[in-house]
Design an enzyme around this catalytic site. Structure first.
Site, PDB file in Angstrom:
ATOM      1  N   ASP A 158      23.835  45.554  72.468  1.00  0.00           N
ATOM      2  CA  ASP A 158      23.355  45.320  73.768  1.00  0.00           C
ATOM      3  C   ASP A 158      21.923  44.845  73.612  1.00  0.00           C
ATOM      4  OD1 ASP A 158      22.281  45.594  76.398  1.00  0.00           O
ATOM      5  OD2 ASP A 158      22.371  47.717  76.565  1.00  0.00           O
ATOM      6  N   ASP A 336      20.936  39.226  78.736  1.00  0.00           N
ATOM      7  CA  ASP A 336      21.185  40.621  78.431  1.00  0.00           C
ATOM      8  C   ASP A 336      22.794  40.733  78.041  1.00  0.00           C
ATOM      9  OD1 ASP A 336      21.856  43.516  78.433  1.00  0.00           O
ATOM     10  OD2 ASP A 336      21.941  43.527  80.459  1.00  0.00           O
TER      11      ASP A 336
END
Ligand SMILES: *[C@@H]1O[C@H](CO)[C@@H](O)[C@H](O)[C@H]1NC(C)=O
Ligand SMILES: *[C@@H]1O[C@H](CO)[C@@H](O)[C@H](O)[C@H]1NC(C)=O
Ligand SMILES: *[C@@H]1O[C@H](CO)[C@@H](O)[C@H](O)[C@H]1NC(C)=O
Ligand SMILES: *[C@@H]1O[C@H](CO)[C@@H](O)[C@H](O)[C@H]1NC(C)=O
Length: 450
Positions: A158, A336
């Site tokens: 992430d 992201d």
């Protein structure tokens, strides 16, 4: 409300523990980098092609899994009480403020009120879908090891968060996952304090901070700080990822420690401070310590990050067009890998969808629009160089319902608290380019996928 985005924020999903990390000797002479194959286990679409609204909303709220609150003092206890629900970006902003002071918040950023699960979901059912849903498998994951001898984990990589966490062996409720057992690792160290992770639906997960040796694809960091979860809430047990591997900047760290890539650079363990993602239907990969030349052609177009201090992989000067019409320009964008779709500030999302023939609001609360499936537009982003085009197929998040001719678009409107001009570009965007994150250059780069 922010959680809406999260909804969409589904992260990348997981692969199962079987995926090996492969060191590619042919390429290592060029870059010395390491391939980590990634696997995606799902999408926002059901098997019948219908957009999974419930899953999406639950994911959004559930983004809380990133909300570690480290309790190191009584003061922090008080903090915890006041922060009892959280969502990823909100928590990031709180960490930022805590770690660096209020001045570090991005211009225009604010910490939003927490989002909780919509009451119709809290009440247990929506349609036929049970509340304790199962497959939050919308993440891209890959394998890592912790400890000596190595213990295997499959984690969600992430770029939008900065902590590493895995379930602990002492966690009775974590049995569906690989568990970290400090007692069998000769290199394990205990840190002071505890932490808790709190969820939008009110449940709580807690654990302890440790240090140990962490290896990803042959790159080994010693004394990496991470969290071991000792009490996991039930809805987390069905997540295919064992935990999360944060690739953001230290300023976002709940554990207030160096994220793996930063520690690897500090310890001279990585051949370079670059890592890169290819996200696709197949052959998805995270490459650590460089880029994989087999996966892209031409130069990498780098853009300096605008917010190194604020902790996000964020670049400025973006513009976007839909179906050839320019709809927004000069905005900030956070890249992201932990989000599934694109989230724009509400006004920008409206302007975007106003430019799309046949688009209609699907869910005003969640900031979702629908468009005739036959007319899902192509969406193109640019930062002044090449144009990165998302195919209509990648932009289509699924049918609104069985037999419908309308499809949900992969761009939602929500105020994430990141500032009025900041977009969040997740998986839907990242599929359009080879995406490179460079600590060395403090820049994000894009290159043409092969
Ligand atoms: C960890 O994964 C590797 C590679 O898949 C495998 O060879 C090894 O046996 C696994 N170790 C454990 C303890 O399961
Ligand atoms: C934990 O706290 C004790 C007592 O305050 C202190 O001596 C020790 O150095 C701390 N350990 C770590 C790893 O911070
Ligand atoms: C785990 O957390 C739940 C609340 O989410 C609590 O009811 C339960 O007692 C906790 N279990 C342990 C072993 O701490
Ligand atoms: C990007 O940052 C580097 C220094 O890190 C600087 O030399 C360069 O001029 C910057 N580029 C732009 C376009 O601002």
């Amino acid at each position: 409300m922010f959680c809406k985005t999260t909804l969409l924020t589904v992260a990348l999903a997981l692969l199962s523990s079987a995926t090996p990390i492969i060191r590619d000797d042919k390429l290592s002479s060029v870059t010395n980098g390491i391939h980590v194959p990634l696997q995606k286990r799902g999408s926002l679409k059901n098997a019948d092609g219908v957009f999974d609204y419930e899953r999406a909303v639950r994911h959004l709220v559930r983004q809380k899994k990133y909300c570690l609150i480290l309790i190191l003092s009584k003061l922090a206890m008080i903090l915890t009480t006041s922060l009892n629900l959280c969502s990823k970006f909100r928590q990031n902003l709180i960490n930022l403020q805590k770690n660096l002071g209020a001045d570090a918040l991005p211009l225009g950023a604010s910490i939003k009120a927490l989002t909780t699960l919509p009451t119709h979901l809290l009440s247990g059912k929506r349609g036929a879908v049970p509340l304790t849903d199962q497959s939050f498998d919308l993440e891209w994951t890959g394998p890592i090891t912790i400890g000596n001898p190595p213990q295997n984990f499959t984690l969600d990589f992430d770029t939008g968060s900065s902590d590493l966490w895995v379930p602990a062996a002492s966690c009775a409720s974590c049995a569906s996952h690989a568990l970290y057992d400090p007692s069998t690792s000769s290199s394990s160290g205990k840190q002071n304090g505890t932490f808790s992770i709190q969820y939008g639906d009110g449940s709580t997960t807690s654990g302890l901070p440790y240090t140990d040796t962490v290896t990803v694809g042959g790159i080994t960091v010693t004394n990496q700080v991470f969290a071991a979860v000792t009490n996991e809430s039930s809805q987390f047990t069905s997540d295919p990822a064992d935990g999360v591997f944060g690739l953001g900047f230290p300023a976002l760290s709940h554990l207030r420690s160096q994220p793996f890539m930063f520690a690897a650079m500090a310890q001279g363990a990585a051949p370079s401070g670059e890592f890169a993602f290819k996200l696709d239907q197949s052959g998805s990969e995270l490459f650590i310590g460089g880029t994989n030349p087999a996966l892209y052609t031409g130069d990498i177009e780098f853009h300096n990050i605008t917010s190194k201090l604020s902790g996000f992989w964020q670049i400025g000067g973006g513009s976007v067009s839909v179906g050839g019409n320019a709809v927004a320009s000069d905005f900030e964008a956070v890249i992201d890998s932990g989000s599934t779709i694109i989230t724009a500030p509400p006004a920008a999302a409206k302007a975007f969808w106003d430019a799309v023939d046949g688009a209609q609001v699907f869910d005003a609360d969640q900031g979702l629009w629908a468009v005739p499936c036959a007319a899902v537009p192509e969406v193109a982003f640019s930062w002044g160089g090449k144009t990165w085009t998302i195919s209509a197929d990648d932009f289509n998040a699924g049918l609104t319902d069985v037999g419908s001719t309308l499809c949900i678009g992969g761009l939602a409107g929500a105020d994430l608290g990141l500032g009025e001009d900041t977009w969040l570009l997740g998986d839907t965007f990242m599929k359009s380019a080879y995406t490179v994150f460079s600590l060395d250059k403090s820049a994000v780069g894009f290159a043409q996928l092969v």
